[in-house]
Design an enzyme around this catalytic site. Structure first.
Site, PDB file in Angstrom:
ATOM      1  N   HIS A  66      27.373  25.225 -10.840  1.00 23.11           N
ATOM      2  CA  HIS A  66      28.661  25.485 -11.478  1.00 23.11           C
ATOM      3  C   HIS A  66      28.944  24.415 -12.533  1.00 23.11           C
ATOM      4  O   HIS A  66      28.490  23.271 -12.407  1.00 23.11           O
ATOM      5  CB  HIS A  66      29.778  25.498 -10.433  1.00 23.11           C
ATOM      6  N   ALA A  98      12.683  14.585   5.615  1.00 29.09           N
ATOM      7  CA  ALA A  98      13.907  15.183   6.142  1.00 29.09           C
ATOM      8  C   ALA A  98      15.146  14.578   5.484  1.00 29.09           C
ATOM      9  O   ALA A  98      15.196  13.380   5.204  1.00 29.09           O
ATOM     10  CB  ALA A  98      13.975  14.981   7.650  1.00 29.09           C
ATOM     11  N   ASN A 152      11.685  27.734   9.596  1.00 27.77           N
ATOM     12  CA  ASN A 152      12.373  27.546  10.864  1.00 27.77           C
ATOM     13  C   ASN A 152      13.818  28.024  10.735  1.00 27.77           C
ATOM     14  O   ASN A 152      14.206  28.606   9.715  1.00 27.77           O
ATOM     15  CB  ASN A 152      12.295  26.078  11.284  1.00 27.77           C
TER      16      ASN A 152
END
Length: 370
Positions: free
Chosen positions: A290, A335, A260
Site C-alpha cells: 500500500h 525463522a 506446513n
C-alpha cells in the site's frame, strides 16, 4: 492531483466552514439555495458516520467538500419527469468549493473522480440536483454530460434534476484498463469494489475453505482441491491445512512442494515457487503493498509486485516475504525473517530485515554425518 478523501468526525467543523462560505457566496449571487440552515452540523455528521463525506484535496490542501451517496435519495422517487434508468445510481449532495478554488474547473474534475469511484462499485448511473435559480451549476452539469430529467421537491424547495450514464467500455477505450490489468502491470489499482477481482477472490477463498475443512487423512481430497486453487502445481506436493490464498490464478508451484500449517499467499501479483521448496509453519508470501502516503492509501489504492522462490529453498517458521523479492536457489531462510530484498543463491539468510549470514559450503553436506 485532485483527490477525494473521506472526512473524519474531527473534521466536521472544517467541512461546515466550507459550507458556510458557500452559503454566503450563493446569497451574494441572489441564489436562495442553502439559505434555510441546510446543510447543518447534523447533516455533515451523518455524512461522516456513514462514510459518505469527502474533502476535495490537491497537494494536501482542502479545496471543497461533498457527499457521495450510493444508497439512493428518497426524494428522487417523486420526480416530476422521468429518469434515464431505474438502475442503481450514485448521487452527489452538498458540494461546496472554497473561495480560492472557484473558477478553476474543479467541479468537472470532481465529477470525474465520482465516476471513477462508481465504476469501481459497478454503478454506471449518476444523479444530481440543484436549485432552479442556480444557473451556473446547471451550466456545469450540462457541460459534463448531465441531462435535464424534471423537478423534485427537496430541502423545502423546488429542485432541477439531472442524470447521466457513466460511459465505460472495458478494454476498448485508449488508456483505460481494468483494475486487474492495472494490477498485472504493477500500477496502483483498487480491488475494493471491482466486480471482477471480488469474484476471483471469493472463488479462491471458497476453495481454500473447502480444503481446510478436510480431515487430515483425506489426502486424495487435498490433491483434488489444491490444483483448483493455484494456477499450476507439480507432482508430489503436500499442503498442510490451514492454507489461505487471495486469487490463486497468480500462483505457480513446481514439483515436490511442501508447506506446513498456516501458509498465506497473497498473490495479487505472480508468485513463482520452484521445485523442492519447503515452507515451515506460519509463513506469509505477500505480493501486495500500500502507498506510504496516507491520503493515497485511504482512497483504497494498492500495488502488487511479483515474488519468486527458486528451486531447493527452505523457508523457516514465521517468515514474511514482501513484494518484489527473489530468493535464489538452494538458500535457507532463518525463522522469523522479514525479506524485503533479493536473497542470492546458495546462502543462509536471517533477520528483520533479512540479510545474508553466510554461504552454504561443502562443509554443510557432511555436517550431519560427523
Amino acid at each position: 492531483m485532485v483527490q477525494l478523501i473521506e472526512i473524519t468526525l474531527e473534521e466536521i467543523q472544517t467541512a461546515l466552514d466550507i459550507i458556510d462560505e458557500a452559503k454566503q457566496h450563493l446569497k451574494d449571487q441572489g441564489i436562495d439555495q442553502w439559505q434555510n440552515g441546510y446543510p447543518d452540523y447534523k447533516c455533515i455528521k451523518n455524512d461522516a458516520l456513514n462514510e459518505k463525506g469527502f474533502f476535495i484535496k490537491q497537494n494536501n490542501k482542502i479545496l471543497g467538500y461533498l457527499c457521495v451517496d450510493f444508497d439512493g435519495e428518497p426524494a428522487y422517487e417523486n420526480l416530476n419527469g422521468n429518469w434515464n434508468t431505474e438502475e442503481k445510481y450514485v448521487v452527489v449532495h452538498r458540494m461546496a468549493i472554497t473561495k480560492d478554488a472557484r473558477g478553476k474547473n474543479l467541479s468537472s474534475q470532481v465529477f470525474k473522480l465520482v465516476e471513477q469511484m462508481s465504476i469501481q462499485k459497478g454503478v454506471y448511473n449518476f444523479r444530481v440536483d440543484t436549485d432552479e435559480d442556480n444557473l451556473k451549476m446547471q451550466h456545469i452539469l450540462k457541460k459534463n454530460g448531465f441531462e435535464y430529467r424534471g423537478t423534485i421537491w427537496f430541502d423545502n424547495s423546488l429542485k432541477i434534476a439531472f442524470d447521466k450514464t457513466i460511459k465505460f467500455t472495458m478494454n476498448r477505450r485508449k488508456n483505460i484498463m481494468t483494475e486487474k490489468e492495472k494490477c498485472a502491470k504493477g500500477l496502483l489499482y483498487n480491488a475494493n469494489y471491482d466486480k471482477e477481482l471480488i469474484e476471483l477472490r471469493i472463488r479462491c477463498k471458497d476453495l481454500c475453505y473447502e480444503l481446510n475443512q478436510l480431515v487430515p487423512s483425506d489426502i486424495d481430497g487435498q490433491r483434488e482441491i489444491v490444483p483448483k486453487i493455484v494456477a499450476s502445481i507439480g507432482k508430489d506436493f503436500f499442503v498442510t491445512a490451514p492454507f489461505q490464498c487471495d486469487y490463486g490464478y497468480n500462483t505457480f508451484i513446481g514439483d515436490n512442494f511442501y508447506s506446513n500449517h498456516n501458509l498465506v499467499i497473497l498473490d495479487c501479483a505472480k508468485v513463482t515457487i520452484g521445485n523442492y521448496v519447503f515452507i515451515a509453519p506460519n509463513c506469509c508470501i505477500s505480493t501486495a503493498g500500500h502507498p506510504i502516503d496516507f491520503e493515497t492509501r485511504n482512497t483504497g489504492l494498492e500495488f502488487a509486485y511479483p515474488i519468486t522462490i527458486e528451486d531447493n529453498v527452505w523457508i523457516g517458521a514465521n517468515v514474511t516475504i514482501l513484494p518484489n523479492v527473489t530468493i535464489g536457489k538452494n538458500s535457507v531462510i532463518g525463522a522469523g525473517s522479514v525479506i524485503t530484498k533479493d536473497i542470492p543463491p546458495n546462502c543462509i539468510a536471517v533477520g528483520n530485515p533479512c540479510r545474508v549470514l553466510r554461504e552454504i559450503t561443502e562443509e554443510d553436506k557432511i555436517k550431519y554425518n560427523k
